[in-house]
Design a protein around this motif. Sequence first.
Motif, PDB file in Angstrom:
ATOM      1  N   VAL A  24      44.594  28.812  36.627  1.00 52.07           N
ATOM      2  CA  VAL A  24      45.965  28.327  37.513  1.00 52.07           C
ATOM      3  C   VAL A  24      46.131  28.553  38.986  1.00 52.07           C
ATOM      4  CG1 VAL A  24      48.415  29.017  37.273  1.00 52.07           C
ATOM      5  CG2 VAL A  24      47.041  29.263  35.546  1.00 52.07           C
ATOM      6  N   TYR A  25      46.317  27.258  39.458  1.00 53.34           N
ATOM      7  CA  TYR A  25      47.100  26.504  40.488  1.00 53.34           C
ATOM      8  C   TYR A  25      48.234  27.477  40.789  1.00 53.34           C
ATOM      9  CZ  TYR A  25      43.345  23.047  40.899  1.00 53.34           C
ATOM     10  OH  TYR A  25      42.191  22.491  40.779  1.00 53.34           O
ATOM     11  N   ARG A  26      48.032  28.186  42.035  1.00 55.24           N
ATOM     12  CA  ARG A  26      49.487  28.583  42.361  1.00 55.24           C
ATOM     13  C   ARG A  26      50.378  27.559  43.336  1.00 55.24           C
ATOM     14  NH1 ARG A  26      49.260  34.608  43.798  1.00 55.24           N
ATOM     15  NH2 ARG A  26      47.455  35.210  43.839  1.00 55.24           N
ATOM     16  N   PRO A  27      49.683  26.752  43.651  1.00 54.60           N
ATOM     17  CA  PRO A  27      51.281  25.666  43.759  1.00 54.60           C
ATOM     18  C   PRO A  27      51.377  25.061  42.909  1.00 54.60           C
ATOM     19  CG  PRO A  27      49.241  25.075  45.077  1.00 54.60           C
ATOM     20  CD  PRO A  27      48.629  26.566  44.441  1.00 54.60           C
ATOM     21  N   PHE A  28      53.111  24.465  42.644  1.00 56.98           N
ATOM     22  CA  PHE A  28      53.263  23.271  41.911  1.00 56.98           C
ATOM     23  C   PHE A  28      52.926  21.920  42.039  1.00 56.98           C
ATOM     24  CE2 PHE A  28      56.535  25.087  43.311  1.00 56.98           C
ATOM     25  CZ  PHE A  28      58.086  23.653  43.149  1.00 56.98           C
ATOM     26  N   LEU A  29      53.077  20.986  41.243  1.00 48.66           N
ATOM     27  CA  LEU A  29      52.817  19.780  41.812  1.00 48.66           C
ATOM     28  C   LEU A  29      54.741  19.230  41.120  1.00 48.66           C
ATOM     29  CD1 LEU A  29      51.403  17.257  43.081  1.00 48.66           C
ATOM     30  CD2 LEU A  29      51.179  16.572  40.135  1.00 48.66           C
ATOM     31  N   ALA A  30      55.535  18.312  42.468  1.00 40.88           N
ATOM     32  CA  ALA A  30      56.375  18.009  42.141  1.00 40.88           C
ATOM     33  C   ALA A  30      56.346  16.052  41.607  1.00 40.88           C
ATOM     34  CB  ALA A  30      57.368  18.192  42.802  1.00 40.88           C
ATOM     35  N   SER A  31      56.633  15.435  40.581  1.00 45.60           N
ATOM     36  CA  SER A  31      55.846  14.597  40.423  1.00 45.60           C
ATOM     37  C   SER A  31      56.793  13.332  40.661  1.00 45.60           C
ATOM     38  CB  SER A  31      55.704  14.164  38.492  1.00 45.60           C
ATOM     39  OG  SER A  31      55.900  12.950  38.239  1.00 45.60           O
ATOM     40  N   THR A  32      56.368  12.275  41.702  1.00 43.79           N
ATOM     41  CA  THR A  32      56.961  11.378  41.715  1.00 43.79           C
ATOM     42  C   THR A  32      57.011  10.531  41.374  1.00 43.79           C
ATOM     43  OG1 THR A  32      54.825   9.772  42.802  1.00 43.79           O
ATOM     44  CG2 THR A  32      55.962  11.381  44.097  1.00 43.79           C
ATOM     45  N   ALA A  33      56.394  11.129  40.460  1.00 40.68           N
ATOM     46  CA  ALA A  33      57.385   9.735  39.410  1.00 40.68           C
ATOM     47  C   ALA A  33      57.644  10.056  37.760  1.00 40.68           C
ATOM     48  CB  ALA A  33      56.310   8.737  38.341  1.00 40.68           C
ATOM     49  N   ALA A  34      58.765  10.164  37.375  1.00 44.05           N
ATOM     50  CA  ALA A  34      60.030  10.490  36.920  1.00 44.05           C
ATOM     51  C   ALA A  34      59.068  10.411  35.095  1.00 44.05           C
ATOM     52  CB  ALA A  34      61.390   9.952  36.235  1.00 44.05           C
ATOM     53  N   LEU A  35      59.050  11.275  33.870  1.00 45.15           N
ATOM     54  CA  LEU A  35      58.174  11.282  32.534  1.00 45.15           C
ATOM     55  C   LEU A  35      59.562  11.280  31.804  1.00 45.15           C
ATOM     56  CD1 LEU A  35      55.032  12.973  33.237  1.00 45.15           C
ATOM     57  CD2 LEU A  35      55.576   9.795  33.153  1.00 45.15           C
ATOM     58  N   GLY A  36      59.623  11.111  30.401  1.00 49.54           N
ATOM     59  CA  GLY A  36      60.763  11.355  29.250  1.00 49.54           C
ATOM     60  C   GLY A  36      61.766  10.946  29.681  1.00 49.54           C
ATOM     61  N   GLY A  37      61.523  10.254  30.533  1.00 50.13           N
ATOM     62  CA  GLY A  37      62.968   9.336  30.410  1.00 50.13           C
ATOM     63  C   GLY A  37      64.605  10.307  31.727  1.00 50.13           C
ATOM     64  N   LEU A  38      63.429  11.099  32.082  1.00 52.93           N
ATOM     65  CA  LEU A  38      64.066  11.970  33.113  1.00 52.93           C
ATOM     66  C   LEU A  38      64.173  11.265  34.345  1.00 52.93           C
ATOM     67  CD1 LEU A  38      62.519  15.302  32.952  1.00 52.93           C
ATOM     68  CD2 LEU A  38      64.534  15.264  32.376  1.00 52.93           C
ATOM     69  N   ASP A  39      65.160  11.692  35.678  1.00 56.92           N
ATOM     70  CA  ASP A  39      65.559  10.820  36.580  1.00 56.92           C
ATOM     71  C   ASP A  39      64.002  11.847  37.757  1.00 56.92           C
ATOM     72  OD1 ASP A  39      68.077   9.545  36.407  1.00 56.92           O
ATOM     73  OD2 ASP A  39      68.893  10.880  36.679  1.00 56.92           O
ATOM     74  N   ALA A  40      63.392  10.670  38.616  1.00 59.36           N
ATOM     75  CA  ALA A  40      62.264  10.894  39.483  1.00 59.36           C
ATOM     76  C   ALA A  40      62.942  12.371  40.791  1.00 59.36           C
ATOM     77  CB  ALA A  40      62.174  10.046  40.765  1.00 59.36           C
ATOM     78  N   ILE A  41      61.835  12.992  40.549  1.00 61.89           N
ATOM     79  CA  ILE A  41      62.527  14.032  41.908  1.00 61.89           C
ATOM     80  C   ILE A  41      62.360  13.875  42.863  1.00 61.89           C
ATOM     81  CG2 ILE A  41      62.166  16.122  42.452  1.00 61.89           C
ATOM     82  CD1 ILE A  41      60.381  16.748  39.627  1.00 61.89           C
ATOM     83  N   SER A  42      63.469  14.415  43.335  1.00 70.49           N
ATOM     84  CA  SER A  42      64.062  13.493  44.867  1.00 70.49           C
ATOM     85  C   SER A  42      63.046  14.765  45.380  1.00 70.49           C
ATOM     86  CB  SER A  42      65.489  13.760  45.941  1.00 70.49           C
ATOM     87  OG  SER A  42      65.533  13.521  47.263  1.00 70.49           O
ATOM     88  N   SER A  43      61.581  13.557  46.710  1.00 67.95           N
ATOM     89  CA  SER A  43      61.310  14.550  47.624  1.00 67.95           C
ATOM     90  C   SER A  43      60.270  13.981  48.560  1.00 67.95           C
ATOM     91  CB  SER A  43      59.656  15.505  46.205  1.00 67.95           C
ATOM     92  OG  SER A  43      59.184  13.911  45.602  1.00 67.95           O
ATOM     93  N   PRO A  44      61.354  14.017  49.902  1.00 72.25           N
ATOM     94  CA  PRO A  44      60.801  12.993  51.200  1.00 72.25           C
ATOM     95  C   PRO A  44      59.688  13.960  52.084  1.00 72.25           C
ATOM     96  CG  PRO A  44      62.971  14.774  51.372  1.00 72.25           C
ATOM     97  CD  PRO A  44      62.477  14.570  49.446  1.00 72.25           C
ATOM     98  N   ALA A  45      59.098  13.005  52.363  1.00 71.62           N
ATOM     99  CA  ALA A  45      57.872  13.247  53.143  1.00 71.62           C
ATOM    100  C   ALA A  45      58.547  14.989  54.229  1.00 71.62           C
ATOM    101  CB  ALA A  45      57.873  12.327  53.469  1.00 71.62           C
ATOM    102  N   PRO A  46      57.700  15.062  54.388  1.00 72.99           N
ATOM    103  CA  PRO A  46      58.025  17.079  55.092  1.00 72.99           C
ATOM    104  C   PRO A  46      58.077  16.194  56.970  1.00 72.99           C
ATOM    105  CG  PRO A  46      55.376  17.276  54.194  1.00 72.99           C
ATOM    106  CD  PRO A  46      56.289  15.650  53.683  1.00 72.99           C
ATOM    107  N   GLU A  47      58.280  17.349  57.469  1.00 69.01           N
ATOM    108  CA  GLU A  47      58.908  17.243  58.768  1.00 69.01           C
ATOM    109  C   GLU A  47      57.143  17.774  59.096  1.00 69.01           C
ATOM    110  OE1 GLU A  47      61.942  19.722  60.633  1.00 69.01           O
ATOM    111  OE2 GLU A  47      63.551  18.739  58.979  1.00 69.01           O
ATOM    112  N   GLU A  48      57.129  17.042  60.359  1.00 73.00           N
ATOM    113  CA  GLU A  48      55.409  16.498  61.021  1.00 73.00           C
ATOM    114  C   GLU A  48      55.938  17.945  61.264  1.00 73.00           C
ATOM    115  OE1 GLU A  48      53.746  14.758  61.021  1.00 73.00           O
ATOM    116  OE2 GLU A  48      54.505  12.826  59.753  1.00 73.00           O
TER     117      GLU A  48
END
Length: 286
Positions: A207-231
């Motif tokens: 299992v991967y320790r981190p998780f992936l926050a999808s930028t494209a919503a599936l199943g009729g859900l709203d897209a997760i807001s995930s702006p670019a991290p600060e430099e």
Amino acid sequence: MSSTPSAPSPAPRSPETEFPPTLREVMLRGRWIGMLLLCLVVAGVFAWLGQWQLGRAIDTSPPPPGATEKVLPLDQVVKPGEYLDAALVGQRTQASGSWIPGDFLIVSSRFNDGAEGYWVTGQLRISGTAKPTSLAVAVGWAADEAAAKAAVQRLEKTADGSVVTVKGRLISDEGPVAPPKDQPTRMDRMSPAALLGFWHDTAGLDVYRPFLASTAALGGLDAISSPAPEEHSSVNWLNIFYAVEWAIFAGFAFYLWYRLAKDAWEREVEEFEERRSVADPDPGAL
């Protein structure tokens, strides 16, 4: 038979001819020289720690601006079981695999642009790996639990073993927390470690320790807001602060030696003055 006369005993020294030891004389005694050597060792350890901390404070090869916005294959960013490097948190990543039926789960207390709601998550079984390997994916956001449950039912119908490609931002495990006693299956943190306890078909699973926050919503859900991290800055000021602290500790070791030696010298001077006052009382007091 005459006996050899013994040598006369030396006359006692007058208090006026005796002087208390100087601070330098006290510091040059064996005891205090040994204490100084010990302080040198302690200060040397502190100086090494400060240098090590300072070396970690400056990143000589920081990621270039915009590096997190380039979509990279998952296996180029992190390996199963490894922690995600701080510089790679928020890295845009893509992974291919198939959804595992029955493993679309809901995580509560998820905020999307300031609004609290729910995430729907799934187990993505990565394709093309030598042994079974899975990645936790947050597939979308819902404003209420009923909408999230409806999305789970729709997503279960798509878990037919077909290979899909998911893109999103890779984020570190938030760490599991104990659920309320009356809701043992509730999850308020996005944690692959916690999700693993509810997943199916996990025998021999990587299992991967981190998780992936999808930028494209599936199943009729709203897209997760995930702006670019600060430099990321090339200078870690917290580590610089720690390095300064170690330097202060090293200096304090020498100050402590000086203070202890001076205290010993002051006690000897006081004792000397007391002995002299007893041996040569003040004539005016008679």
